[in-house]
Each structure stands twice: as structure tokens, then as C-alpha cells.
Design a protein around this motif. Structure first.
Motif, PDB file in Angstrom:
ATOM      1  N   ALA A  79      40.221  54.898  48.137  1.00  0.00           N
ATOM      2  CA  ALA A  79      39.947  53.500  48.478  1.00  0.00           C
ATOM      3  C   ALA A  79      39.814  53.260  49.974  1.00  0.00           C
ATOM      4  N   PRO A  80      38.857  53.921  50.653  1.00  0.00           N
ATOM      5  CA  PRO A  80      38.686  53.673  52.088  1.00  0.00           C
ATOM      6  C   PRO A  80      38.335  52.210  52.349  1.00  0.00           C
ATOM      7  N   ASP A  81      38.974  51.650  53.384  1.00  0.00           N
ATOM      8  CA  ASP A  81      38.774  50.232  53.670  1.00  0.00           C
ATOM      9  C   ASP A  81      38.439  50.042  55.153  1.00  0.00           C
ATOM     10  N   GLY A  82      39.124  49.116  55.846  1.00  0.00           N
ATOM     11  CA  GLY A  82      38.771  48.767  57.213  1.00  0.00           C
ATOM     12  C   GLY A  82      38.720  49.960  58.145  1.00  0.00           C
ATOM     13  N   GLY A  83      37.839  49.892  59.153  1.00  0.00           N
ATOM     14  CA  GLY A  83      37.679  51.015  60.070  1.00  0.00           C
ATOM     15  C   GLY A  83      37.219  50.599  61.449  1.00  0.00           C
ATOM     16  N   VAL A  95      38.270  55.798  62.385  1.00  0.00           N
ATOM     17  CA  VAL A  95      39.474  55.661  61.577  1.00  0.00           C
ATOM     18  C   VAL A  95      39.178  54.798  60.365  1.00  0.00           C
ATOM     19  N   SER A  96      39.932  55.042  59.292  1.00  0.00           N
ATOM     20  CA  SER A  96      39.711  54.336  58.033  1.00  0.00           C
ATOM     21  C   SER A  96      41.042  54.137  57.317  1.00  0.00           C
ATOM     22  N   ASN A  97      41.268  52.902  56.858  1.00  0.00           N
ATOM     23  CA  ASN A  97      42.454  52.591  56.064  1.00  0.00           C
ATOM     24  C   ASN A  97      42.296  53.056  54.626  1.00  0.00           C
ATOM     25  N   SER A  98      43.417  53.094  53.907  1.00  0.00           N
ATOM     26  CA  SER A  98      43.420  53.381  52.475  1.00  0.00           C
ATOM     27  C   SER A  98      44.101  52.223  51.758  1.00  0.00           C
ATOM     28  N   GLU A  99      43.346  51.517  50.925  1.00  0.00           N
ATOM     29  CA  GLU A  99      43.878  50.322  50.257  1.00  0.00           C
ATOM     30  C   GLU A  99      44.455  50.680  48.884  1.00  0.00           C
ATOM     31  N   ILE A 100      45.500  51.504  48.878  1.00  0.00           N
ATOM     32  CA  ILE A 100      46.198  51.810  47.638  1.00  0.00           C
ATOM     33  C   ILE A 100      47.683  51.526  47.830  1.00  0.00           C
ATOM     34  N   ASN A 101      48.367  51.310  46.692  1.00  0.00           N
ATOM     35  CA  ASN A 101      49.792  51.018  46.717  1.00  0.00           C
ATOM     36  C   ASN A 101      50.444  51.663  45.492  1.00  0.00           C
ATOM     37  N   PRO A 102      51.414  52.577  45.695  1.00  0.00           N
ATOM     38  CA  PRO A 102      51.919  53.036  46.996  1.00  0.00           C
ATOM     39  C   PRO A 102      50.972  54.067  47.607  1.00  0.00           C
ATOM     40  N   GLY A 103      51.272  54.451  48.827  1.00  0.00           N
ATOM     41  CA  GLY A 103      50.468  55.465  49.516  1.00  0.00           C
ATOM     42  C   GLY A 103      49.851  54.896  50.767  1.00  0.00           C
ATOM     43  N   GLY A 104      48.808  54.118  50.592  1.00  0.00           N
ATOM     44  CA  GLY A 104      48.178  53.432  51.710  1.00  0.00           C
ATOM     45  C   GLY A 104      47.917  54.327  52.896  1.00  0.00           C
ATOM     46  N   THR A 127      52.741  53.651  53.646  1.00  0.00           N
ATOM     47  CA  THR A 127      52.660  52.194  53.709  1.00  0.00           C
ATOM     48  C   THR A 127      51.996  51.675  52.433  1.00  0.00           C
ATOM     49  N   ARG A 128      51.632  50.394  52.411  1.00  0.00           N
ATOM     50  CA  ARG A 128      51.128  49.787  51.178  1.00  0.00           C
ATOM     51  C   ARG A 128      49.836  49.013  51.420  1.00  0.00           C
ATOM     52  N   THR A 129      48.836  49.300  50.616  1.00  0.00           N
ATOM     53  CA  THR A 129      47.618  48.485  50.559  1.00  0.00           C
ATOM     54  C   THR A 129      47.092  48.152  51.954  1.00  0.00           C
ATOM     55  N   ASN A 130      46.782  49.200  52.709  1.00  0.00           N
ATOM     56  CA  ASN A 130      46.250  48.989  54.063  1.00  0.00           C
ATOM     57  C   ASN A 130      44.788  48.590  53.961  1.00  0.00           C
ATOM     58  N   CYS A 131      44.520  47.331  54.235  1.00  0.00           N
ATOM     59  CA  CYS A 131      43.193  46.777  53.998  1.00  0.00           C
ATOM     60  C   CYS A 131      42.348  46.889  55.264  1.00  0.00           C
ATOM     61  N   ALA A 132      42.344  45.875  56.099  1.00  0.00           N
ATOM     62  CA  ALA A 132      41.569  45.955  57.333  1.00  0.00           C
ATOM     63  C   ALA A 132      42.522  46.147  58.511  1.00  0.00           C
ATOM     64  N   GLY A 133      42.096  45.725  59.696  1.00  0.00           N
ATOM     65  CA  GLY A 133      42.904  45.913  60.890  1.00  0.00           C
ATOM     66  C   GLY A 133      42.086  45.592  62.105  1.00  0.00           C
ATOM     67  N   CYS A 144      46.678  46.973  58.824  1.00  0.00           N
ATOM     68  CA  CYS A 144      47.349  45.800  58.256  1.00  0.00           C
ATOM     69  C   CYS A 144      47.601  45.959  56.762  1.00  0.00           C
ATOM     70  N   GLU A 145      48.826  45.652  56.338  1.00  0.00           N
ATOM     71  CA  GLU A 145      49.181  45.695  54.920  1.00  0.00           C
ATOM     72  C   GLU A 145      48.818  44.374  54.243  1.00  0.00           C
ATOM     73  N   GLU A 146      47.997  44.476  53.204  1.00  0.00           N
ATOM     74  CA  GLU A 146      47.591  43.288  52.444  1.00  0.00           C
ATOM     75  C   GLU A 146      48.520  43.111  51.249  1.00  0.00           C
ATOM     76  N   VAL A 147      49.793  42.845  51.539  1.00  0.00           N
ATOM     77  CA  VAL A 147      50.801  42.569  50.524  1.00  0.00           C
ATOM     78  C   VAL A 147      51.677  41.435  51.039  1.00  0.00           C
ATOM     79  N   SER A 148      52.398  40.783  50.131  1.00  0.00           N
ATOM     80  CA  SER A 148      53.302  39.722  50.536  1.00  0.00           C
ATOM     81  C   SER A 148      54.309  40.252  51.548  1.00  0.00           C
ATOM     82  N   ARG A 149      54.429  39.559  52.659  1.00  0.00           N
ATOM     83  CA  ARG A 149      55.303  39.952  53.769  1.00  0.00           C
ATOM     84  C   ARG A 149      54.988  41.368  54.249  1.00  0.00           C
TER      85      ARG A 149
END
Length: 384
Positions: A79-83, A95-104, A127-133, A144-149
Motif C-alpha cells: 500500500a504505497p502512499d504519500g511520497g 520516499v514512500s509511506n505504507s498505509e497498512i495497520n499494523p506495520g505502516g 507505526t500505523r496507517t502512514n498515509c501522506a506527509g 503522518c499516521e492516519e488513525v485516531s490520535r
């Protein structure tokens, strides 16, 4: 009257009141972007990678999830995401984030001067669900983690252990954009009633301490705004978005980009691109699919955003018809590319190489529609 026609009539009826003086440097129009032919011409037939591009542009696959990156033993993440891209001598790093949880987490690809991968490696794990940044002026990547808090993590593409940055607030983070003039970091929040924030570091270049602020404005799509301190950036027991009376709600904050004294950010819940002028403390719409008339809105499912040296914005779709659309400084919008046969995916992580002649991005779930099917691409061509 359909919503999009009603809204457009309302905005244009306001005329010089709502949109007098575009915030976009050199803009010719004082209204949200409208359909127009693209600066590179029509999209051609799909290439061998299933990507439709203008004439003169070519694509290639750089990495695939769960497969070793060519020329390395490193397995590319799901799940490659923001870069973002970073200059590295005669080469560069993507660089590229990974939007998975857990793992990220996040990974990096190092390129030589010819654009060939020389190494690939992890820069963030656990980390968890690293979306963009967002990229910082001191060459770190804010993941950035796209999870509550969720947290923002400062990572080091050139080497070094990632650091959690709780002072930047705990909320459902999406993207970040650094403003070196005002020495702040802008932050989006992916909630239906999310907010737009800025973090003011105590010392520029050090994100360990500072003040989290939220944008305060009325309910209109344009106007003036102020910044107010968020009393408790930890977001518990009261969420950060609920702490400041009068803070402006945005429907699903996504990508964020800063250039030339302007900040752009996207909201997926209403298919909008916003532009903010921090020099005059005013905001307005750069794009709204409800305000495109006549014709079909080319951009839906707005998500990640980046910019080119020419001032063009490139906005990726989460869904829609899998396009990256281009918005020019004179408020014209058109598709730049379209990925065929991947309707179960989304386009993520658009970023230009330092020279501006290569555009990197990913299809998060590829042809399979699963996180394990991610594909990272590079498009090369005569970018203006």
C-alpha cells in the motif's frame, strides 16, 4: 437545480466580492479552475503499463509491493502512499509511506544520475496507517499516521532513527507542508469535520517543541481567517478539532503543498482544492467539482497534491477514473495521465525529481485491488 449548477451560479453571482484578486501568483481568472485542454495535449492510448499519457511522455515500473526492488534485495512495502523526492548529489531519493495497520512505516529508493535505483531501504517501522506527509527544508520526511490520535514521525532519508513528534498534535493526520518564510508546518486532518492546522516550532528546524494552531474562519468558501492555539495538542479527552470555538471545518483533509507564499490543500469529502494566502490571511477555492460548468468535472476523489517548477499543481485521485489532473496558474484543469484497469486502487505519492523531469507516484493497490498489489511508477517527459 443540480447542486453543482446552483453553487456555481451562487459563486459567480457574487462576482468580485467572492473571488476578486486570485491568490495564485500570476493567475488570470478569479474563479475556481475550469475545464480546458491540457498544456501537453490529449492523452494517448494506454502504454504497456496501462497508463495513458500525453505524446512525448513515457512510464516505467520502479517497484512492486512484496517484490524485491530491481537491483536490490529490498522488498517493497504494501500500500504505497504519500511520497517526496530529495536531492542526493547527482542523484536523488524518493520516499514512500505504507498505509497498512499494523506495520505502516516508510521506505526509500535511492537513484543515480541516470534515474536507476542503486539501493532501497526502510526509514520508518512499527507505526500505523502512514498515509501522506511532507518534506522539510532540512531534508527530513514527516510521515503522518492516519488513525485516531495518530502521530507525526520525523524520518531521515539520508540515515538516522525516526523520531515521534507529539508536539505536532495527535489527530487523524494526513499531510504536512513546510513554509520556510513563516517557519511553520501546515497539517491536514482526514475527518469529515477535520481542521486545518499549523505547527509553529519553538526553534525552526527542531520539531520537538512548539505551538499547534488551528484555522478559525466562517462557513463560506472564501474569506479571511485567523489562527488560534489548540489548548491540548494531545487530543484527549477532547479531540483537537473540537477544542477551539469557531475553527473552520473541512470535509476530509488530504494532500497539502506549499510554494510561493501559497498553501494548497485538498478535501476528498467535497472534491475541493483550497488555496490559502498566509501573507494576507485569506482563503478561497482553487477547484470544486460542483463549480465546473459546462462539461464533466475531470477531478473527483481528490487526494495527494504536488507542484512543478512552472507553478502547475498535480492532483491525484483516490478513485474517480484513476487520473492525475493538472491545474495551471491561470485556473485551467485537465487530465495529465490516467491509469487503466485499476479501478479498485487509488493514485498516491506524486513527487517530482529535483530536476523536474521525472514524476514519481504509486497505484496503491494496483490491478489486484489489494494492499499487496501496489505499484510505484516513474513518468519521464518534457515537463514545462
Amino acid at each position: 437545480m443540480e447542486r453543482r449548477h446552483f453553487l456555481r451560479a451562487s459563486v459567480l453571482g457574487a462576482g468580485t466580492i467572492a473571488f476578486s484578486g486570485s491568490l495564485w501568483q500570476g493567475a488570470a481568472l478569479a474563479a475556481p479552475a475550469q475545464n480546458a485542454p491540457g498544456p501537453y495535449g490529449a492523452l494517448q492510448a494506454a502504454d504497456a503499463n496501462g497508463i495513458r499519457l500525453p505524446a512525448g511522455f513515457t512510464s516505467r515500473v520502479i517497484a512492486r509491493s512484496r517484490q524485491a526492488v530491481t537491483g536490490t534485495s529490498y522488498t517493497w512495502h504494501d500500500a504505497p502512499d504519500g511520497g517526496a523526492c530529495f536531492a542526493d548529489g547527482s542523484g536523488w531519493i524518493y520516499v514512500s509511506n505504507s498505509e497498512i495497520n499494523p506495520g505502516g512505516g516508510a521506505s526509500a529508493l535511492r537513484f543515480d544520475a541516470d534515474g536507476d535505483v542503486t539501493s532501497a531501504y526502510r526509514i520508518l517501522s512499527g507505526t500505523r496507517t502512514n498515509c501522506a506527509g511532507g518534506k522539510t527544508p532540512w531534508n527530513t520526511w514527516l510521515s503522518c499516521e492516519e488513525v485516531s490520535r495518530g502521530f507525526v514521525y520525523e524520518t531521515y532519508p539520508f540515515g538516522g532513527a525516526a523520531v515521534q513528534r507529539p508536539a505536532m498534535g495527535r489527530f487523524k493526520h494526513e499531510a504536512a507542508a513546510a513554509d520556510p518564510v513563516r517557519r511553520v508546518i501546515y497539517l491536514t486532518e482526514d475527518e469529515p469535520d477535520g481542521r486545518f492546522y499549523r505547527f509553529v516550532p519553538t526553534t525552526w528546524g527542531d520539531l520537538s517543541s512548539g505551538t499547534l494552531q488551528v484555522l478559525v474562519a466562517g462557513s463560506a468558501t472564501s474569506g479571511s481567517f485567523t489562527w488560534a492555539n489548540v489548548p491540548d495538542p494531545d487530543g484527549s479527552p477532547t479531540a483537537t478539532r473540537s477544542q477551539v470555538s469557531g475553527s473552520k471545518s473541512f470535509n476530509g483533509g488530504e494532500g497539502c503543498h506549499y510554494a510561493n507564499d501559497t498553501v494548497w490543500f485538498t478535501t476528498k469529502g467535497d472534491n475541493r482544492v483550497w488555496q490559502v494566502d498566509p501573507t494576507t490571511n485569506r482563503y478561497e477555492l482553487a477547484y470544486d467539482d460542483s463549480l465546473v460548468s459546462p462539461g464533466t468535472p475531470p477531478l473527483t476523489g481528490v487526494d495527494n497534491v504536488t507542484g512543478s517548477a512552472s507553478g502547475d499543481l498535480y492532483v491525484a485521485e483516490d478513485g474517480g477514473n484513476m487520473e492525475i489532473c493538472l491545474i495551471t496558474p491561470d485556473d485551467k484543469i485537465s487530465p495529465f495521465l490516467r491509469i487503466s484497469g485499476q479501478s479498485g486502487s487509488e493514485i498516491t505519492g506524486p513527487a517530482f525529481s529535483p530536476a523536474g523531469d521525472r514524476l514519481y507516484f504509486s497505484s496503491q493497490r494496483g490491478t489486484s485491488g489489494a494492499s499487496s498489489g501496489g505499484i510505484t511508477y516513474c513518468v519521464t517527459g518534457p515537463f514545462r
